[in-house]
Design an enzyme around this catalytic site. Structure first.
Site, PDB file in Angstrom:
ATOM      1  N   CYS A  54       4.944  -0.807 -10.543  1.00 56.92           N
ATOM      2  CA  CYS A  54       5.225  -2.224 -10.793  1.00 56.92           C
ATOM      3  C   CYS A  54       6.124  -2.472 -11.993  1.00 56.92           C
ATOM      4  O   CYS A  54       7.236  -2.964 -11.846  1.00 56.92           O
ATOM      5  CB  CYS A  54       3.907  -2.970 -11.004  1.00 56.92           C
ATOM      6  SG  CYS A  54       2.861  -2.944  -9.543  1.00 56.92           S
TER       7      CYS A  54
HETATM    8  N1  LIG Z   1      -0.192  -0.222  -7.021  1.00 56.45           N
HETATM    9  C1  LIG Z   1      -0.452  -1.308  -7.741  1.00 56.45           C
HETATM   10  O1  LIG Z   1      -1.207  -1.246  -8.698  1.00 56.45           O
HETATM   11  C2  LIG Z   1       0.150  -2.658  -7.408  1.00 56.45           C
HETATM   12  C3  LIG Z   1      -0.327  -3.782  -8.117  1.00 56.45           C
HETATM   13  C4  LIG Z   1       0.172  -5.041  -7.804  1.00 56.45           C
HETATM   14  C5  LIG Z   1       1.155  -5.173  -6.829  1.00 56.45           C
HETATM   15  N2  LIG Z   1       1.620  -4.057  -6.155  1.00 56.45           N
HETATM   16  C6  LIG Z   1       2.621  -4.296  -5.122  1.00 56.45           C
HETATM   17  O2  LIG Z   1       1.998  -4.128  -3.845  1.00 56.45           O
HETATM   18  C7  LIG Z   1       2.926  -3.566  -2.923  1.00 56.45           C
HETATM   19  C8  LIG Z   1       2.348  -2.296  -2.325  1.00 56.45           C
HETATM   20  O3  LIG Z   1       2.173  -1.336  -3.367  1.00 56.45           O
HETATM   21  P1  LIG Z   1       1.212  -0.094  -3.241  1.00 56.45           P
HETATM   22  O4  LIG Z   1       1.046   0.448  -4.619  1.00 56.45           O
HETATM   23  O5  LIG Z   1       0.003  -0.433  -2.458  1.00 56.45           O
HETATM   24  O6  LIG Z   1       2.137   0.905  -2.369  1.00 56.45           O
HETATM   25  P2  LIG Z   1       1.675   2.262  -1.641  1.00 56.45           P
HETATM   26  O7  LIG Z   1       2.894   3.087  -1.528  1.00 56.45           O
HETATM   27  O8  LIG Z   1       0.449   2.801  -2.305  1.00 56.45           O
HETATM   28  O9  LIG Z   1       1.223   1.780  -0.200  1.00 56.45           O
HETATM   29  C9  LIG Z   1       2.090   1.262   0.741  1.00 56.45           C
HETATM   30  C10 LIG Z   1       1.623   1.720   2.106  1.00 56.45           C
HETATM   31  O10 LIG Z   1       2.456   1.085   3.068  1.00 56.45           O
HETATM   32  C11 LIG Z   1       2.728   2.004   4.092  1.00 56.45           C
HETATM   33  N3  LIG Z   1       3.896   1.527   4.823  1.00 56.45           N
HETATM   34  C12 LIG Z   1       5.208   1.672   4.527  1.00 56.45           C
HETATM   35  N4  LIG Z   1       5.962   1.036   5.445  1.00 56.45           N
HETATM   36  C13 LIG Z   1       5.111   0.456   6.309  1.00 56.45           C
HETATM   37  C14 LIG Z   1       5.282  -0.349   7.458  1.00 56.45           C
HETATM   38  N5  LIG Z   1       6.498  -0.675   7.918  1.00 56.45           N
HETATM   39  N6  LIG Z   1       4.179  -0.794   8.084  1.00 56.45           N
HETATM   40  C15 LIG Z   1       2.946  -0.450   7.645  1.00 56.45           C
HETATM   41  N7  LIG Z   1       2.724   0.310   6.566  1.00 56.45           N
HETATM   42  C16 LIG Z   1       3.792   0.753   5.910  1.00 56.45           C
HETATM   43  C17 LIG Z   1       2.859   3.321   3.396  1.00 56.45           C
HETATM   44  O11 LIG Z   1       2.680   4.426   4.264  1.00 56.45           O
HETATM   45  C18 LIG Z   1       1.749   3.223   2.343  1.00 56.45           C
HETATM   46  O12 LIG Z   1       0.528   3.709   2.827  1.00 56.45           O
HETATM   47  C19 LIG Z   1       4.211  -3.366  -3.694  1.00 56.45           C
HETATM   48  O13 LIG Z   1       5.020  -4.498  -3.512  1.00 56.45           O
HETATM   49  C20 LIG Z   1       3.758  -3.311  -5.128  1.00 56.45           C
HETATM   50  O14 LIG Z   1       4.780  -3.714  -6.026  1.00 56.45           O
HETATM   51  C21 LIG Z   1       1.129  -2.808  -6.429  1.00 56.45           C
END
Ligand SMILES: NC(=O)c1ccc[n+]([C@@H]2O[C@H](COP(=O)([O-])OP(=O)(O)OC[C@H]3O[C@@H](n4cnc5c(N)ncnc54)[C@H](O)[C@@H]3O)[C@@H](O)[C@H]2O)c1
Length: 443
Positions: A278
């Protein structure tokens, strides 16, 4: 009663009595705990992911994220409240679809919307009247209203009458023992009133409180403000660390003192840079969008400049400390302690550890690492040339054989007294050792 109102009211009823099925696209650090939270509150959850191995392991009740309690998943699977699938043909089943896919930056440091676009295109192919779609991925203001809505309406269905759309940013803080998905207030903004109302009533069933804002854009902007605030303050304290170090003043003592002010001060700690999915990425979503409006947000760029230089600062401090011991970096054995981007989690994404390891290797050092949460360093998109590495054990013998240990992540599971006792030189980027120690250099 119009068909639109009937659709919205029936959706509202199913949210209220928890008979609605919830679809979550992207079962990562955000999507998985969210899916479990909905399941625990009595909803049926269908999780979608493109990663077949993740889906298989989740359906078998095997959790792949360390800081999430494995019992939560096995219970949800056993009670048939949670199922994962790679079959996007089932996107028409849930009443609400929540998108939690990655929003990284491209090599040119511009928003990479490909994951969001792919997911929304898959939803468009199966969209049916009466579904609510909520985007949670962090993104620039206007994404939900312009990009997501545009793609979904290509289906021929109309937003606000056939389907409903909102943005609600995720505020997950992995490893935070005090707050979790259910206890963090959730911001909700609809592209219109009905989308906002429906999303709010859905989240009201599962989180401690919802904060309604006027639009999806405001919700998108609020999330960016939260992350930009952190990015800028991390940069500020990192810069102050360098200034005070030159003056022979210990930043950690200074922060302890400043933190006693009961108002008007919020503590941020310095470190080896910035990391995670992030803070180093999201602020640039706003800079990019702002350019469209003829403005360049200077604080964001400056925070980036300061924070990306921190690994180099650590390397310089290490080189100088080795130099004092008549050692060159070339050929020195350096153990990097901690490669996750923050303490007590297993997520190494964008961790400054990789920048540090790459520089050390470039300078000819022999590098190993230890991380109790990351047994094997995954391949990193931003550092494709790094060799495969596995976590070394942190034994007395290993510590004694090092020319230096560089603490990059201050995991609680590490015995830091043993580290300082057995290692000849310790470079501490996290303020682990507060009182001066002869073989510890703060960096
Ligand atoms: N990790 C954090 O602490 C956090 C906190 C707040 C916000 N976010 C935001 O949340 C969002 C997700 O982050 P994350 O950390 O969970 O990412 P991540 O990489 O852990 O998870 C994303 C998942 O989406 C899957 N994916 C990719 N393309 C896809 C599709 N077309 N259809 C279905 N699944 C698909 C991936 O295989 C993966 O399992 C981002 O925008 C991030 O900025 C993350």
């Amino acid at each position: 009663m119009t068909e639109t109102r009937a659709n919205a009211e029936s959706l509202q009823r199913r949210f209220n009595d928890q008979s609605a099925a919830i679809g979550i696209a992207g079962l990562g650090y955000v999507g998985l705990p969210l899916a479990l939270t909905f399941a625990e509150k009595g909803f049926r959850v269908l999780g979608f992911d493109i990663d077949g191995s993740k889906v298989e392991s989740l359906n078998a009740g095997r959790n792949y994220i360390q800081h999430i309690d494995g019992n939560r998943l096995s219970t949800a699977v056993a009670e048939k409240r949670f199922e994962a699938t790679t079959d996007f043909g089932r996107l028409n089943e849930p009443d609400a679809l929540i998108i939690c896919v990655p929003t990284p930056l491209t090599a040119q440091r511009e928003p990479d919307m490909s994951y969001v676009v792919n997911t929304v295109q898959l939803i468009r192919a199966r969209l049916r009247p009466g579904q609510l779609v909520v985007l949670e991925s962090t993104t620039y203001p206007g994404t939900t209203d312009e990009l997501v809505r545009g793609i979904l309406e290509e289906s021929g269905l109309k937003c606000g009458s056939d389907f409903y759309l909102a943005f609600s940013p995720e505020r997950e803080d992995p490893g935070n023992g005090k707050y979790n998905t259910a206890t963090i207030p959730k911001i909700v903004g609809g592209v219109d009133e009905t989308g906002g109302d429906l999303a709010q009533s859905l989240y009201d069933k599962v989180v401690v409180s919802t904060v309604r804002v006027a639009s999806a854009r405001e919700a998108e902007a609020a999330k960016l403000v939260e992350n930009i605030f952190r990015a800028v303050n991390i940069a500020l304290v990192n810069e102050l660390k360098i200034v005070f170090d030159r003056m022979g003043i210990d930043i950690w003592n200074v922060l302890d003192a400043a933190s006693t002010k009961p108002f008007g001060f919020m503590r941020f700690n310095p470190g080896p840079g910035w990391g995670g999915h992030c803070i180093p990425l999201d602020p640039f979503y706003l800079s990019w969008k702002a350019r469209e409006y003829g403005v360049t947000p200077k604080f964001i760029e400056l925070a980036g400049e300061v924070n990306v230089q921190m690994p180099e600062y650590v390397i310089t401090k290490l080189s100088l400390a080795l130099n004092d011991r008549r050692k060159a970096m070339r050929g020195s054995r350096i153990l990097v302690l901690g490669i996750a981007y923050k303490k007590d989690i297993d997520d190494p994404r964008e961790s400054p550890a990789f920048e540090i390891i790459e520089s050390l290797l470039h300078l000819g050092a022999e590098v190993t690492y230890h991380d109790p949460h990351v047994p094997k360093a995954p391949r990193m998109r931003s550092w494709p040339d790094l060799p495969p590495m596995k976590s070394s054990p942190l034994t007395e013998e290993v510590l004694r054989s090092q020319d230096a240990v560089v603490i990059v992540t201050d995991h609680s599971a590490v015995d830091y007294e043993a580290v300082v006792r057995h290692a000849g030189l310790v470079v501490d980027t996290r303020g682990v050792y507060r009182a001066p120690r002869p073989n510890v250099v703060k960096a």
